[in-house]
Scaffold this active site. Structure first.
Site, PDB file in Angstrom:
ATOM      1  N   ASP A 194       7.082  10.707  -8.909  1.00 18.36           N
ATOM      2  CA  ASP A 194       7.747   9.560  -8.256  1.00 18.36           C
ATOM      3  C   ASP A 194       6.712   8.440  -8.166  1.00 18.36           C
ATOM      4  O   ASP A 194       6.379   7.968  -7.077  1.00 18.36           O
ATOM      5  CB  ASP A 194       8.262   9.963  -6.867  1.00 18.36           C
ATOM      6  CG  ASP A 194       9.176   8.908  -6.248  1.00 18.36           C
ATOM      7  OD1 ASP A 194       9.531   7.933  -6.945  1.00 18.36           O
ATOM      8  OD2 ASP A 194       9.522   9.043  -5.069  1.00 18.36           O
TER       9      ASP A 194
HETATM   10  N1  LIG Z   1      -0.295  10.494   4.018  1.00 15.24           N
HETATM   11  C1  LIG Z   1       0.062   9.209   4.135  1.00 15.24           C
HETATM   12  N2  LIG Z   1      -0.890   8.268   4.309  1.00 15.24           N
HETATM   13  C2  LIG Z   1      -0.542   6.971   4.471  1.00 15.24           C
HETATM   14  N3  LIG Z   1       0.725   6.517   4.480  1.00 15.24           N
HETATM   15  C3  LIG Z   1       1.713   7.418   4.321  1.00 15.24           C
HETATM   16  C4  LIG Z   1       1.431   8.799   4.126  1.00 15.24           C
HETATM   17  N4  LIG Z   1       2.599   9.453   3.984  1.00 15.24           N
HETATM   18  C5  LIG Z   1       3.559   8.530   4.099  1.00 15.24           C
HETATM   19  N5  LIG Z   1       3.048   7.300   4.304  1.00 15.24           N
HETATM   20  C6  LIG Z   1       3.813   6.050   4.518  1.00 15.24           C
HETATM   21  O1  LIG Z   1       5.169   6.390   4.734  1.00 15.24           O
HETATM   22  C7  LIG Z   1       6.010   5.906   3.654  1.00 15.24           C
HETATM   23  C8  LIG Z   1       7.066   6.952   3.341  1.00 15.24           C
HETATM   24  O2  LIG Z   1       6.444   8.203   3.034  1.00 15.24           O
HETATM   25  P1  LIG Z   1       6.794   9.000   1.697  1.00 15.24           P
HETATM   26  O3  LIG Z   1       6.586   8.129   0.525  1.00 15.24           O
HETATM   27  O4  LIG Z   1       6.041  10.268   1.724  1.00 15.24           O
HETATM   28  O5  LIG Z   1       8.320   9.339   1.931  1.00 15.24           O
HETATM   29  P2  LIG Z   1       9.653   8.722   1.316  1.00 15.24           P
HETATM   30  O6  LIG Z   1       9.383   7.918   0.109  1.00 15.24           O
HETATM   31  O7  LIG Z   1      10.441   8.090   2.379  1.00 15.24           O
HETATM   32  O8  LIG Z   1      10.347  10.054   1.059  1.00 15.24           O
HETATM   33  P3  LIG Z   1      10.459  10.985  -0.251  1.00 15.24           P
HETATM   34  O9  LIG Z   1       9.371  11.987  -0.157  1.00 15.24           O
HETATM   35  O10 LIG Z   1      11.737  11.700  -0.141  1.00 15.24           O
HETATM   36  O11 LIG Z   1      10.397  10.090  -1.434  1.00 15.24           O
HETATM   37  C9  LIG Z   1       5.039   5.624   2.519  1.00 15.24           C
HETATM   38  O12 LIG Z   1       5.521   4.645   1.616  1.00 15.24           O
HETATM   39  C10 LIG Z   1       3.803   5.158   3.283  1.00 15.24           C
HETATM   40  O13 LIG Z   1       3.960   3.827   3.735  1.00 15.24           O
HETATM   41 MG   LIG Z   2       7.739   7.403  -0.976  1.00 15.58          MG
END
Ligand SMILES: Nc1ncnc2c1ncn2[C@@H]1O[C@H](COP(=O)(O)OP(=O)(O)OP(=O)(O)O)[C@@H](O)[C@H]1O
Ligand SMILES: [Mg+2]
Length: 270
Positions: A194
């Protein structure tokens, strides 16, 4: 209904123990998915990110067990968050990890210089694709990918697309036709799965971290090109796609192959 934002008191014990002394402002950081993402801060310790997912929602999105497997395999290989804990309680999954420093690739601090941004974004992808796949337990080779997609059809995930009087066979035929258009030989690398701008972190203008690894694993290089071009188009503008490929070192990406993988993604995620 979800009981969010989760306060430490509403978390299952093993997770609550890990965030004792931490605070969350309850802001959900999720982008588009069905996961919920919260930052927990502590005056003395590393900040933590808690990701939660209801496994009954959007089965075509990866679950947090897949992300946990990827995260733990990648610990000393790529700049990814440090894994802290994974827990399942009923239909809910919980994944706790450290917060990576910096801003994501859609922050105005970095989108202000798109030429530099796409060069770094391409460099990051090269670093990912350069991983040795020999011992990688996560498999997104075509055989597994299409088996997974068929399982989604069989599980009824796309039933709302079946026209009145139709059956799941129509969906199977649609998927088979797309699959048949892909080259049989795969260009296997370690893929992020992704690879989009909200899933990479920047510090001082440099790409310094990768997150959101639930779809990571061995797969065709073009899987990442689909997400990368999609995010560039959406967040920066189509004119930055060619500079991205140039920086990646591929002057002439196979447009037909890319279009076919795009159709696969549209079939699964539309
Ligand atoms: N370990 C991390 N360190 C810094 N920022 C983070 C971290 N995990 C998540 N984030 C923040 O949270 C947002 C969303 O997290 P993440 O991309 O993991 O989930 P998502 O895109 O909503 O879900 P999915 O996993 O289903 O795609 C990220 O774009 C980032 O801004
Ligand atoms: Mg994400």
């Amino acid at each position: 209904m979800r009981s969010y934002p989760p306060t430490p008191n509403s978390l299952p014990d093993p997770v609550r123990d890990r965030v004792r002394g931490y605070k969350s402002d309850g802001r959900n950081l999720r982008t588009e998915s069905c996961s919920d993402v919260f930052l927990y801060t502590h005056p003395l310790k590393s900040d933590l990110i808690l990701k939660t997912r209801d496994v009954r929602l959007r089965l075509q999105e990866p679950d947090l067990l897949a992300e946990t497997v990827a995260l733990t395999w990648l610990q000393d290989k790529l700049p990814v968050p440090e894994y802290r804990c994974f827990h399942v309680e009923g239909d809910m999954q919980y994944l706790l990890m450290t917060q990576l420093e910096g801003v994501t690739g859609i922050h105005p601090d970095v989108t202000g210089d798109p030429a530099h941004l796409v060069a770094e974004f391409a460099r990051g992808l090269r670093e990912i694709h350069a991983q040795d796949i020999g011992s990688c337990p996560m498999d997104w080779r075509m055989s597994r990918f299409f088996q997974w997609a068929e399982d989604l059809i069989d599980g009824g995930v796309f039933d709302d697309r079946i026209p009145a009087g139709g059956t799941r066979d129509g969906l199977r035929e649609e998927l088979d036709a797309i699959k048949a258009a892909l080259p049989e030989e795969e260009d296997l690398v370690f893929t992020h799965g992704d690879y989009c701008l909200p899933n990479v972190l920047f510090k001082d203008g440099e790409l310094t971290g990768f997150i959101d690894l639930g779809f990571a694993g061995v797969g065709d290089r073009y899987l990442d090109f689909v997400s990368a071009t999609w995010t560039i188009q959406r967040n920066l503008g189509e004119e930055w796609i060619s500079p991205f490929f140039h920086a990646y070192g591929l002057e002439h990406p196979d447009r037909e192959k890319m279009g076919t993988w795009q159709s696969v993604f549209e079939f699964i995620f539309r």
